[in-house]
Scaffold this motif. Structure first.
Motif, PDB file in Angstrom:
ATOM      1  N   GLU A 288      -3.646   7.742   4.895  1.00 40.36           N
ATOM      2  CA  GLU A 288      -4.727   7.851   5.879  1.00 40.36           C
ATOM      3  C   GLU A 288      -6.067   7.468   5.262  1.00 40.36           C
ATOM      4  O   GLU A 288      -6.871   6.768   5.887  1.00 40.36           O
ATOM      5  N   GLN A 289      -6.308   7.912   4.028  1.00 36.46           N
ATOM      6  CA  GLN A 289      -7.559   7.566   3.350  1.00 36.46           C
ATOM      7  C   GLN A 289      -7.627   6.065   3.085  1.00 36.46           C
ATOM      8  O   GLN A 289      -8.681   5.446   3.287  1.00 36.46           O
ATOM      9  N   PHE A 290      -6.526   5.500   2.621  1.00 38.43           N
ATOM     10  CA  PHE A 290      -6.505   4.065   2.338  1.00 38.43           C
ATOM     11  C   PHE A 290      -6.773   3.271   3.605  1.00 38.43           C
ATOM     12  O   PHE A 290      -7.508   2.288   3.587  1.00 38.43           O
TER      13      PHE A 290
ATOM     14  N   HIS B 244      -9.397   2.634  -7.772  1.00 38.91           N
ATOM     15  CA  HIS B 244     -10.840   2.910  -7.795  1.00 38.91           C
ATOM     16  C   HIS B 244     -11.172   4.070  -6.848  1.00 38.91           C
ATOM     17  O   HIS B 244     -11.926   4.984  -7.199  1.00 38.91           O
ATOM     18  N   HIS B 245     -10.584   4.054  -5.664  1.00 37.54           N
ATOM     19  CA  HIS B 245     -10.821   5.119  -4.683  1.00 37.54           C
ATOM     20  C   HIS B 245     -10.375   6.467  -5.240  1.00 37.54           C
ATOM     21  O   HIS B 245     -11.106   7.466  -5.135  1.00 37.54           O
TER      22      HIS B 245
ATOM     23  N   ILE C 255       0.836  -1.205   0.000  1.00 33.07           N
ATOM     24  CA  ILE C 255       0.000   0.000   0.000  1.00 33.07           C
ATOM     25  C   ILE C 255       0.873   1.259   0.000  1.00 33.07           C
ATOM     26  O   ILE C 255       0.538   2.249  -0.655  1.00 33.07           O
ATOM     27  N   VAL C 256       1.991   1.217   0.691  1.00 31.26           N
ATOM     28  CA  VAL C 256       2.911   2.365   0.685  1.00 31.26           C
ATOM     29  C   VAL C 256       3.426   2.612  -0.732  1.00 31.26           C
ATOM     30  O   VAL C 256       3.465   3.754  -1.206  1.00 31.26           O
TER      31      VAL C 256
ATOM     32  N   ASN D 299      -5.482  -3.292  -1.736  1.00 34.10           N
ATOM     33  CA  ASN D 299      -4.748  -3.639  -2.948  1.00 34.10           C
ATOM     34  C   ASN D 299      -4.800  -2.502  -3.966  1.00 34.10           C
ATOM     35  O   ASN D 299      -5.502  -1.507  -3.781  1.00 34.10           O
ATOM     36  N   ARG D 300      -4.057  -2.696  -5.041  1.00 35.54           N
ATOM     37  CA  ARG D 300      -3.902  -1.692  -6.091  1.00 35.54           C
ATOM     38  C   ARG D 300      -5.247  -1.350  -6.758  1.00 35.54           C
ATOM     39  O   ARG D 300      -5.550  -0.181  -6.982  1.00 35.54           O
ATOM     40  N   LYS D 301      -6.029  -2.353  -7.070  1.00 37.21           N
ATOM     41  CA  LYS D 301      -7.313  -2.125  -7.735  1.00 37.21           C
ATOM     42  C   LYS D 301      -8.217  -1.242  -6.881  1.00 37.21           C
ATOM     43  O   LYS D 301      -8.821  -0.290  -7.378  1.00 37.21           O
TER      44      LYS D 301
END
Length: 88
Positions: free
Chosen positions: A65-67, A80-81, A40-41, A74-76
């Motif tokens: 923070e949002q993630f 999308h976000h 994620i980083v 994950n990347r997908k």
């Protein structure tokens, strides 16, 4: 794709994109602060560079923070976000 943040930073350097010491500090701080996986980083670094056209530490930490808040794993999901926020 790089497996660790260090691998990804090395990959960026091999492509001519050298991050400064301040960027390394933000990357490390953000990962520890949000208790986020390397995957994620790496995604947050990549998106920061694509959206901001440079490394912006505040933007990067905001993404992490949002993630974390949205439970993005994950990347997908991350892309999308970002699209739902109209950032890309």
């Amino acid at each position: 794709m790089a497996r660790t943040v260090r691998d990804y930073v090395t990959f960026l350097a091999s492509k001519g994109f050298i991050l400064g010491e301040e960027a390394y500090g933000f990357i490390e701080f953000g990962q520890q602060y949000t208790d986020t996986s390397d995957e994620i980083v790496i995604i947050a670094i990549e998106l920061t560079l694509k959206i901001q056209k440079e490394f912006d530490g505040s933007f990067y930490i905001s993404l992490l923070e949002q993630f974390k808040a949205e439970d993005i794993l994950n990347r997908k999901q991350a892309f999308h976000h970002i699209q739902t926020l109209n950032l890309m």
